[in-house]
Design a protein around this motif. Structure first.
Motif, PDB file in Angstrom:
ATOM      1  N   ASP A 146       0.540  -0.866   0.061  1.00 44.88           N
ATOM      2  CA  ASP A 146      -0.350   0.286   0.092  1.00 44.88           C
ATOM      3  C   ASP A 146       0.993   1.255  -0.106  1.00 44.88           C
ATOM      4  O   ASP A 146       0.484   2.246   0.900  1.00 44.88           O
ATOM      5  N   LEU A 147       2.434   1.087  -0.925  1.00 45.12           N
ATOM      6  CA  LEU A 147       2.967   2.396  -1.150  1.00 45.12           C
ATOM      7  C   LEU A 147       2.478   3.556  -1.944  1.00 45.12           C
ATOM      8  O   LEU A 147       2.250   3.200  -2.810  1.00 45.12           O
ATOM      9  N   PRO A 148       2.454   4.593  -1.723  1.00 46.06           N
ATOM     10  CA  PRO A 148       1.291   5.167  -2.349  1.00 46.06           C
ATOM     11  C   PRO A 148       2.101   6.304  -3.226  1.00 46.06           C
ATOM     12  O   PRO A 148       3.297   7.025  -3.132  1.00 46.06           O
ATOM     13  N   VAL A 149       1.693   6.435  -4.609  1.00 47.36           N
ATOM     14  CA  VAL A 149       2.839   7.234  -5.716  1.00 47.36           C
ATOM     15  C   VAL A 149       2.344   8.812  -5.488  1.00 47.36           C
ATOM     16  O   VAL A 149       2.640   9.514  -5.506  1.00 47.36           O
ATOM     17  N   THR A 150       0.761   8.940  -5.378  1.00 47.85           N
ATOM     18  CA  THR A 150       0.075   9.525  -5.273  1.00 47.85           C
ATOM     19  C   THR A 150      -1.047  10.155  -3.840  1.00 47.85           C
ATOM     20  O   THR A 150      -1.250   8.801  -3.371  1.00 47.85           O
ATOM     21  N   SER A 151      -1.206  10.814  -3.591  1.00 47.38           N
ATOM     22  CA  SER A 151      -2.425  11.074  -2.895  1.00 47.38           C
ATOM     23  C   SER A 151      -2.985  12.138  -2.429  1.00 47.38           C
ATOM     24  O   SER A 151      -3.421  13.261  -2.906  1.00 47.38           O
ATOM     25  N   HIS A 152      -4.563  11.757  -2.213  1.00 47.48           N
ATOM     26  CA  HIS A 152      -5.609  13.411  -1.540  1.00 47.48           C
ATOM     27  C   HIS A 152      -5.300  14.020  -0.367  1.00 47.48           C
ATOM     28  O   HIS A 152      -5.117  14.550   0.058  1.00 47.48           O
ATOM     29  N   ARG A 153      -3.909  13.385   0.411  1.00 50.56           N
ATOM     30  CA  ARG A 153      -3.521  13.881   2.161  1.00 50.56           C
ATOM     31  C   ARG A 153      -2.413  14.680   1.913  1.00 50.56           C
ATOM     32  O   ARG A 153      -1.071  13.771   1.519  1.00 50.56           O
ATOM     33  N   GLU A 154      -2.043  15.698   2.077  1.00 46.97           N
ATOM     34  CA  GLU A 154      -0.397  16.422   1.897  1.00 46.97           C
ATOM     35  C   GLU A 154       0.421  14.902   2.878  1.00 46.97           C
ATOM     36  O   GLU A 154       1.715  15.361   3.095  1.00 46.97           O
ATOM     37  N   GLU A 155      -0.287  15.369   4.083  1.00 46.62           N
ATOM     38  CA  GLU A 155       0.226  14.222   5.311  1.00 46.62           C
ATOM     39  C   GLU A 155       1.324  13.337   4.574  1.00 46.62           C
ATOM     40  O   GLU A 155       1.406  12.444   5.864  1.00 46.62           O
ATOM     41  N   HIS A 156       0.763  12.046   3.118  1.00 44.90           N
ATOM     42  CA  HIS A 156       0.989  11.205   3.426  1.00 44.90           C
ATOM     43  C   HIS A 156       2.135  11.412   2.471  1.00 44.90           C
ATOM     44  O   HIS A 156       2.434  12.065   1.682  1.00 44.90           O
ATOM     45  N   LEU A 157       3.652  10.234   2.718  1.00 46.31           N
ATOM     46  CA  LEU A 157       4.377  10.300   2.452  1.00 46.31           C
ATOM     47  C   LEU A 157       4.582   9.379   0.904  1.00 46.31           C
ATOM     48  O   LEU A 157       3.628   8.363   1.289  1.00 46.31           O
ATOM     49  N   LEU A 158       4.539   9.775  -0.103  1.00 44.30           N
ATOM     50  CA  LEU A 158       4.766   9.482  -1.067  1.00 44.30           C
ATOM     51  C   LEU A 158       5.955   9.175  -1.423  1.00 44.30           C
ATOM     52  O   LEU A 158       6.943   8.781  -0.726  1.00 44.30           O
ATOM     53  N   TYR A 159       6.074   7.540  -2.344  1.00 42.76           N
ATOM     54  CA  TYR A 159       6.597   7.007  -3.045  1.00 42.76           C
ATOM     55  C   TYR A 159       7.155   6.828  -4.323  1.00 42.76           C
ATOM     56  O   TYR A 159       5.928   6.398  -4.741  1.00 42.76           O
ATOM     57  N   ASN A 160       8.159   6.222  -4.432  1.00 43.66           N
ATOM     58  CA  ASN A 160       8.642   5.888  -6.407  1.00 43.66           C
ATOM     59  C   ASN A 160       8.925   4.450  -6.483  1.00 43.66           C
ATOM     60  O   ASN A 160      10.108   3.701  -6.308  1.00 43.66           O
ATOM     61  N   LYS A 161       8.162   3.722  -7.440  1.00 44.93           N
ATOM     62  CA  LYS A 161       8.574   2.552  -7.533  1.00 44.93           C
ATOM     63  C   LYS A 161      10.140   2.204  -8.100  1.00 44.93           C
ATOM     64  O   LYS A 161      10.682   1.124  -7.701  1.00 44.93           O
ATOM     65  N   LYS A 162      10.463   2.960  -8.724  1.00 45.54           N
ATOM     66  CA  LYS A 162      12.574   3.446  -9.264  1.00 45.54           C
ATOM     67  C   LYS A 162      13.562   3.262  -8.181  1.00 45.54           C
ATOM     68  O   LYS A 162      13.723   2.424  -8.221  1.00 45.54           O
ATOM     69  N   ASP A 163      12.642   3.547  -6.868  1.00 50.64           N
ATOM     70  CA  ASP A 163      13.155   3.283  -5.284  1.00 50.64           C
ATOM     71  C   ASP A 163      13.587   1.659  -4.803  1.00 50.64           C
ATOM     72  O   ASP A 163      14.565   1.004  -4.300  1.00 50.64           O
ATOM     73  N   PHE A 164      13.102   1.053  -5.312  1.00 49.76           N
ATOM     74  CA  PHE A 164      12.843  -0.303  -5.380  1.00 49.76           C
ATOM     75  C   PHE A 164      12.704  -1.561  -6.041  1.00 49.76           C
ATOM     76  O   PHE A 164      12.528  -2.549  -6.803  1.00 49.76           O
ATOM     77  N   LYS A 165      14.700  -0.866  -6.911  1.00 53.53           N
ATOM     78  CA  LYS A 165      14.749  -1.617  -8.291  1.00 53.53           C
ATOM     79  C   LYS A 165      15.125  -3.471  -7.795  1.00 53.53           C
ATOM     80  O   LYS A 165      14.672  -4.223  -8.436  1.00 53.53           O
ATOM     81  N   ASP A 166      15.831  -3.644  -6.618  1.00 54.38           N
ATOM     82  CA  ASP A 166      15.454  -5.443  -6.396  1.00 54.38           C
ATOM     83  C   ASP A 166      14.059  -5.660  -5.834  1.00 54.38           C
ATOM     84  O   ASP A 166      15.170  -6.876  -5.497  1.00 54.38           O
TER      85      ASP A 166
END
Length: 185
Positions: A146-166
């Motif tokens: 449940d790692l968000p790329v975008t969110s409706h809340r500014e308080e949510h920390l967002l993630y990028n799939k590129k950071d999980f290359k392995d």
């Protein structure tokens, strides 16, 4: 958001509410999430067996835990009120603690997972510390969901799939703006 004070207050308040609905206590009341289905997907992704020792980080009141069939289940959550509810409702072994500083020895659990919590972390440094802790205490596999790329809340920390290359990356289970990662060790 650089500290978790806001979110800790939210989860303490939820845990102190009078509801006995695990989905509501764990924050799924305003989503399309099917908690039983999510648990089944995690069990499948991690190949959780009835003999496995499993740790759930950010376990809340046990919404997912109620559907995890394993040899030994242990949960950790930073909300003392949700830890108490989890123990009250499911009688599981649940401890109060932070995801980035787990008290367990290296390779304590066969499988380790965390679902629906990383967007509440204060920053990427905390998230990386938590990932390192999950990997440290797992023998066989780690799952983060449940790692968000975008969110409706500014308080949510967002993630990028590129950071999980392995990692093995899959689509979110109920929200197309989120993704899951798993790692076999």
């Amino acid at each position: 958001m650089e500290d978790m004070t806001y979110w800790k207050e939210v989860w303490e308040r939820k845990g102190n509410s009078n509801t006995s609905c695990l989905e509501e206590l764990d924050g799924y009341e305003d989503t399309t999430a099917n908690v039983k289905e999510i648990a089944a997907q995690i069990v499948k992704e991690l190949d959780i067996k009835e003999t496995d020792r499993v740790l759930e980080v950010a376990c809340g009141a046990g919404g997912l835990a109620q559907y995890i069939n394993c040899g030994e289940y242990v949960g950790v959550d930073y909300s003392t009120s949700l830890v108490k509810k989890h123990i009250q409702f499911l009688n599981n072994s649940v401890l109060h603690g932070e995801a980035n500083d787990l008290i367990f020895k290296d390779k304590t659990f066969d499988k380790v997972f965390c679902f629906g919590a990383f967007h509440y972390f204060p920053n990427q440094e905390y998230a990386m510390q938590a990932i390192n802790e999950l990997k440290r205490i797992a023998k066989e596999a780690v799952f983060i969901g449940d790692l968000p790329v975008t969110s409706h809340r500014e308080e949510h920390l967002l993630y990028n799939k590129k950071d999980f290359k392995d990692w093995n990356i899959t689509d979110g289970y109920y929200n197309p703006c989120r993704f899951n990662v798993s790692l076999k060790l």
